[in-house]
Design a protein around this motif. Structure first.
Motif, PDB file in Angstrom:
ATOM      1  N   TRP A   1      24.311 -30.286  -8.330  1.00 27.23           N
ATOM      2  CA  TRP A   1      23.288 -30.370  -9.374  1.00 27.23           C
ATOM      3  C   TRP A   1      22.455 -29.098  -9.520  1.00 27.23           C
ATOM      4  CZ3 TRP A   1      25.309 -34.256 -11.580  1.00 27.23           C
ATOM      5  CH2 TRP A   1      25.757 -35.354 -10.845  1.00 27.23           C
ATOM      6  N   SER A   2      23.022 -27.959  -9.150  1.00 26.62           N
ATOM      7  CA  SER A   2      22.317 -26.700  -9.376  1.00 26.62           C
ATOM      8  C   SER A   2      23.343 -25.574  -9.465  1.00 26.62           C
ATOM      9  CB  SER A   2      21.326 -26.426  -8.247  1.00 26.62           C
ATOM     10  OG  SER A   2      21.991 -26.248  -7.023  1.00 26.62           O
ATOM     11  N   PRO A   3      22.989 -24.467 -10.126  1.00 27.64           N
ATOM     12  CA  PRO A   3      23.954 -23.369 -10.250  1.00 27.64           C
ATOM     13  C   PRO A   3      24.268 -22.769  -8.884  1.00 27.64           C
ATOM     14  CG  PRO A   3      22.075 -23.097 -11.751  1.00 27.64           C
ATOM     15  CD  PRO A   3      21.718 -24.196 -10.811  1.00 27.64           C
ATOM     16  N   PRO A   4      25.536 -22.511  -8.574  1.00 32.09           N
ATOM     17  CA  PRO A   4      25.861 -21.812  -7.328  1.00 32.09           C
ATOM     18  C   PRO A   4      25.300 -20.392  -7.369  1.00 32.09           C
ATOM     19  CG  PRO A   4      27.830 -22.721  -8.385  1.00 32.09           C
ATOM     20  CD  PRO A   4      26.730 -22.812  -9.375  1.00 32.09           C
ATOM     21  N   VAL A   5      25.012 -19.849  -6.195  1.00 30.03           N
ATOM     22  CA  VAL A   5      24.406 -18.529  -6.151  1.00 30.03           C
ATOM     23  C   VAL A   5      25.347 -17.461  -6.710  1.00 30.03           C
ATOM     24  CG1 VAL A   5      25.126 -17.984  -3.780  1.00 30.03           C
ATOM     25  CG2 VAL A   5      23.015 -17.011  -4.701  1.00 30.03           C
TER      26      VAL A   5
ATOM     27  N   ASP B   1      32.538 -23.569 -12.129  1.00 30.67           N
ATOM     28  CA  ASP B   1      32.454 -23.687 -10.675  1.00 30.67           C
ATOM     29  C   ASP B   1      32.795 -25.099 -10.233  1.00 30.67           C
ATOM     30  OD1 ASP B   1      29.742 -25.304  -9.932  1.00 30.67           O
ATOM     31  OD2 ASP B   1      29.424 -24.121 -11.743  1.00 30.67           O
ATOM     32  N   ALA B   2      33.051 -25.247  -8.956  1.00 31.89           N
ATOM     33  CA  ALA B   2      33.297 -26.555  -8.351  1.00 31.89           C
ATOM     34  C   ALA B   2      32.998 -26.464  -6.861  1.00 31.89           C
ATOM     35  CB  ALA B   2      34.745 -27.006  -8.575  1.00 31.89           C
ATOM     36  N   LEU B   3      32.582 -27.593  -6.283  1.00 38.34           N
ATOM     37  CA  LEU B   3      32.281 -27.684  -4.863  1.00 38.34           C
ATOM     38  C   LEU B   3      33.315 -28.540  -4.152  1.00 38.34           C
ATOM     39  CD1 LEU B   3      28.409 -28.279  -4.819  1.00 38.34           C
ATOM     40  CD2 LEU B   3      29.611 -26.238  -4.020  1.00 38.34           C
ATOM     41  N   GLY B   4      33.623 -28.169  -2.922  1.00 46.61           N
ATOM     42  CA  GLY B   4      34.483 -29.004  -2.103  1.00 46.61           C
ATOM     43  C   GLY B   4      33.743 -30.220  -1.572  1.00 46.61           C
ATOM     44  N   GLU B   5      34.483 -31.266  -1.272  1.00 50.70           N
ATOM     45  CA  GLU B   5      33.932 -32.484  -0.679  1.00 50.70           C
ATOM     46  C   GLU B   5      34.911 -32.989   0.365  1.00 50.70           C
ATOM     47  OE1 GLU B   5      33.222 -35.433  -3.666  1.00 50.70           O
ATOM     48  OE2 GLU B   5      32.351 -33.989  -5.071  1.00 50.70           O
TER      49      GLU B   5
ATOM     50  N   GLY C   1      13.186 -30.991 -13.101  1.00 50.96           N
ATOM     51  CA  GLY C   1      12.408 -29.929 -12.484  1.00 50.96           C
ATOM     52  C   GLY C   1      12.325 -28.661 -13.299  1.00 50.96           C
ATOM     53  N   GLN C   2      13.193 -28.514 -14.301  1.00 52.24           N
ATOM     54  CA  GLN C   2      13.180 -27.292 -15.095  1.00 52.24           C
ATOM     55  C   GLN C   2      11.863 -27.131 -15.856  1.00 52.24           C
ATOM     56  OE1 GLN C   2      16.312 -26.804 -18.039  1.00 52.24           O
ATOM     57  NE2 GLN C   2      16.451 -24.675 -17.441  1.00 52.24           N
ATOM     58  N   ILE C   3      11.285 -28.233 -16.308  1.00 57.84           N
ATOM     59  CA  ILE C   3       9.992 -28.171 -16.989  1.00 57.84           C
ATOM     60  C   ILE C   3       8.966 -27.505 -16.078  1.00 57.84           C
ATOM     61  CG2 ILE C   3       8.070 -29.561 -17.873  1.00 57.84           C
ATOM     62  CD1 ILE C   3      10.144 -31.596 -18.836  1.00 57.84           C
ATOM     63  N   LEU C   4       8.941 -27.945 -14.841  1.00 55.53           N
ATOM     64  CA  LEU C   4       8.013 -27.411 -13.851  1.00 55.53           C
ATOM     65  C   LEU C   4       8.268 -25.926 -13.608  1.00 55.53           C
ATOM     66  CD1 LEU C   4       5.939 -28.426 -11.485  1.00 55.53           C
ATOM     67  CD2 LEU C   4       7.955 -28.093 -10.063  1.00 55.53           C
ATOM     68  N   ARG C   5       9.527 -25.550 -13.377  1.00 51.54           N
ATOM     69  CA  ARG C   5       9.856 -24.159 -13.065  1.00 51.54           C
ATOM     70  C   ARG C   5       9.460 -23.216 -14.197  1.00 51.54           C
ATOM     71  NH1 ARG C   5      14.283 -26.970 -10.955  1.00 51.54           N
ATOM     72  NH2 ARG C   5      15.553 -26.660 -12.810  1.00 51.54           N
ATOM     73  N   THR C   6       9.818 -23.592 -15.422  1.00 50.23           N
ATOM     74  CA  THR C   6       9.510 -22.726 -16.563  1.00 50.23           C
ATOM     75  C   THR C   6       8.016 -22.673 -16.823  1.00 50.23           C
ATOM     76  OG1 THR C   6      11.659 -23.239 -17.563  1.00 50.23           O
ATOM     77  CG2 THR C   6       9.976 -22.321 -19.015  1.00 50.23           C
TER      78      THR C   6
ATOM     79  N   ILE D   1      12.937 -22.599   2.524  1.00 51.26           N
ATOM     80  CA  ILE D   1      13.259 -24.009   2.258  1.00 51.26           C
ATOM     81  C   ILE D   1      13.951 -24.546   3.512  1.00 51.26           C
ATOM     82  CG2 ILE D   1      14.341 -25.645   0.679  1.00 51.26           C
ATOM     83  CD1 ILE D   1      14.665 -23.353  -1.318  1.00 51.26           C
ATOM     84  N   LYS D   2      13.367 -25.527   4.137  1.00 52.22           N
ATOM     85  CA  LYS D   2      13.898 -26.013   5.418  1.00 52.22           C
ATOM     86  C   LYS D   2      14.959 -27.098   5.240  1.00 52.22           C
ATOM     87  CE  LYS D   2       9.839 -24.792   8.157  1.00 52.22           C
ATOM     88  NZ  LYS D   2       9.113 -24.081   7.118  1.00 52.22           N
ATOM     89  N   THR D   3      15.431 -27.270   4.020  1.00 54.18           N
ATOM     90  CA  THR D   3      16.489 -28.237   3.710  1.00 54.18           C
ATOM     91  C   THR D   3      17.599 -27.491   2.990  1.00 54.18           C
ATOM     92  OG1 THR D   3      15.621 -28.787   1.520  1.00 54.18           O
ATOM     93  CG2 THR D   3      14.713 -30.017   3.389  1.00 54.18           C
ATOM     94  N   ALA D   4      18.528 -28.241   2.380  1.00 51.81           N
ATOM     95  CA  ALA D   4      19.549 -27.615   1.529  1.00 51.81           C
ATOM     96  C   ALA D   4      19.058 -27.510   0.091  1.00 51.81           C
ATOM     97  CB  ALA D   4      20.841 -28.416   1.592  1.00 51.81           C
ATOM     98  N   GLY D   5      17.747 -27.517  -0.093  1.00 47.56           N
ATOM     99  CA  GLY D   5      17.180 -27.325  -1.423  1.00 47.56           C
ATOM    100  C   GLY D   5      17.721 -26.053  -2.061  1.00 47.56           C
ATOM    101  N   SER D   6      17.953 -26.101  -3.359  1.00 50.14           N
ATOM    102  CA  SER D   6      18.677 -25.049  -4.061  1.00 50.14           C
ATOM    103  C   SER D   6      17.903 -23.735  -4.144  1.00 50.14           C
ATOM    104  CB  SER D   6      19.024 -25.522  -5.474  1.00 50.14           C
ATOM    105  OG  SER D   6      19.540 -24.453  -6.230  1.00 50.14           O
ATOM    106  N   ILE D   7      18.507 -22.679  -3.642  1.00 50.45           N
ATOM    107  CA  ILE D   7      17.940 -21.338  -3.755  1.00 50.45           C
ATOM    108  C   ILE D   7      17.923 -20.880  -5.205  1.00 50.45           C
ATOM    109  CG2 ILE D   7      18.408 -18.903  -3.220  1.00 50.45           C
ATOM    110  CD1 ILE D   7      19.329 -19.844  -0.434  1.00 50.45           C
ATOM    111  N   THR D   8      18.955 -21.216  -5.972  1.00 44.27           N
ATOM    112  CA  THR D   8      19.010 -20.748  -7.363  1.00 44.27           C
ATOM    113  C   THR D   8      17.940 -21.407  -8.228  1.00 44.27           C
ATOM    114  OG1 THR D   8      20.732 -22.373  -7.885  1.00 44.27           O
ATOM    115  CG2 THR D   8      21.456 -20.168  -7.293  1.00 44.27           C
ATOM    116  N   LEU D   9      17.581 -22.648  -7.921  1.00 48.80           N
ATOM    117  CA  LEU D   9      16.521 -23.285  -8.698  1.00 48.80           C
ATOM    118  C   LEU D   9      15.165 -22.638  -8.404  1.00 48.80           C
ATOM    119  CD1 LEU D   9      17.507 -27.071  -8.687  1.00 48.80           C
ATOM    120  CD2 LEU D   9      18.042 -25.291 -10.358  1.00 48.80           C
ATOM    121  N   VAL D  10      14.955 -22.220  -7.161  1.00 47.30           N
ATOM    122  CA  VAL D  10      13.744 -21.457  -6.848  1.00 47.30           C
ATOM    123  C   VAL D  10      13.742 -20.149  -7.643  1.00 47.30           C
ATOM    124  CG1 VAL D  10      12.550 -20.156  -5.033  1.00 47.30           C
ATOM    125  CG2 VAL D  10      13.407 -22.465  -4.566  1.00 47.30           C
ATOM    126  N   LEU D  11      14.894 -19.491  -7.703  1.00 48.69           N
ATOM    127  CA  LEU D  11      14.981 -18.216  -8.419  1.00 48.69           C
ATOM    128  C   LEU D  11      14.790 -18.379  -9.923  1.00 48.69           C
ATOM    129  CD1 LEU D  11      17.795 -16.429  -6.397  1.00 48.69           C
ATOM    130  CD2 LEU D  11      15.448 -15.626  -6.713  1.00 48.69           C
TER     131      LEU D  11
END
Length: 344
Positions: free
Chosen positions: A125-129, A251-255, A13-18, A89-99
């Motif tokens: 799979w995306s940078p934490p805010v 960074d790391a995420l809990g599971e 998706g980075q190609i698209l964003r840039t 974004i009505k899902t958990a889609g990444s806010i940072t990727l939008v930014l």
């Protein structure tokens, strides 16, 4: 119109964003084909669609193919006027990727841009805010770009529900960025958070990260803890190093079933692995800086030349011709030098 093959390089998706951000900045229409062709779920996902819609609103663009699953998009931009932009974004889609799409375009708007984005603040799979706020924006500030970001509510996978607000000022003074060898680590900071979980989760993550960092560096370590409520449970931690050049992060995420101590150690070890390369720019920041570096000029040394970085260079040069020289192989430390600064 510029045509860009979305299957090039890392093919994500980075190609698209840039590409859409640069289209809005330059006023040049763009057609993107084979969108995310190299992914298991090819085509536009919700966060990509909302990034496009945000840029459509910001630039008064005409858009064709803007729907989830679409593999081809045309973006015909208007004028970047600024103002308020809401991205629901009505899902958990990444806010940072939008930014990542919104920030470069907003910097070239005629007046300040205020944004409000709901979605995922801390998702795989995306940078934490917190990384974007404390590492990316710190580097952009060095380049003269003034942006603020506030996390009003956390949003974890799969429910999302996070809320981030902020502002981007018109980019008046574009300062060259020249950062190469890392000299000194001054100290460490971080934020460990737990949502809809006991407070001890955030505390244990922070303690484990702190102890790991102190094994290698005799420097202050200040990791704040945050406990909050939102739509669903989740936890994570971001740590960053204050150095004599920029900040480097990990960074790391809990599971479910993953001990909090392991989460904290993972974040610390990721940061330590970047620091040991001796570069001022970590592997996550490198590709994020590319679209901005084209307009400021300069030279950066990166802890790792990633496929994302090389792909972003390729997209920028589809618009402007030769801009960068990249030294180093993918997966190894390297340098990025601007050989021709872009003027808009």
């Amino acid at each position: 119109m510029i045509t860009i093959d979305g299957s090039y390089g890392e093919g994500g998706g980075q190609i698209l964003r840039t590409a859409v951000a640069l289209s809005a900045i330059t006023g040049t229409p763009v057609r993107i084909i084979n969108i995310r062709a190299n992914r298991l779920n090819p085509g536009l996902r919700p966060q990509h669609l909302h990034a496009i819609l945000a840029l459509k609103e910001l630039s008064g663009a005409r858009v064709k193919g803007a729907s989830v699953g679409s593999r081809e998009l045309e973006f015909h931009p208007g004028k970047l006027k600024g103002g308020k932009v809401r991205v629901p974004i009505k899902t958990a889609g990444s806010i940072t990727l939008v930014l990542q799409a919104l920030l470069p375009a907003a910097a070239f708007a005629e007046r300040e841009v205020e944004f409000e984005i709901t979605g995922g603040t801390d998702v795989p799979w995306s940078p934490p805010v917190d990384y974007l706020k404390n590492v990316t924006l710190f580097a952009l500030d060095r380049m003269g770009l003034r942006a603020k970001l506030e996390i009003r509510r956390r949003g974890h996978y799969p429910k999302g529900g996070g809320l981030v607000v902020g502002q981007v000022e018109p980019w008046m003074e574009k300062k060259p960025l020249r950062v190469e060898k890392l000299g000194k680590v001054i100290g460490f900071e971080g934020i460990s958070h737990a949502t809809n979980l006991p407070a001890h989760v955030a505390e244990r993550q922070a303690r484990a990260a702190r102890e790991r960092l102190r094994e290698f560096y005799d420097a202050p370590v200040e990791i704040a803890t945050e406990v909050s409520r939102s739509l669903g449970p989740g936890s994570g931690i971001v740590v960053w190093a204050e150095t004599d050049c920029l900040r480097l992060g990990g960074d790391a995420l809990g599971e479910r079933g993953k001990p909090a101590e392991k989460v904290g150690r993972e974040a610390a070890e990721e940061l330590l692995s970047q620091l040991e390369k001796g570069a001022c720019v970590d592997k996550f920041l490198g590709d994020q800086l590319i679209p901005f570096l084209a307009f400021t000029g300069g030279e950066i040394e990166v802890a790792e030349v990633t496929r994302h970085l090389v792909t972003n260079v390729w997209v920028v040069e589809k618009f402007f011709g030769k801009v960068f020289e990249v030294e180093g192989e993918i997966g190894k430390p390297g340098k990025v030098k601007v050989v021709r600064r872009v003027e808009i």
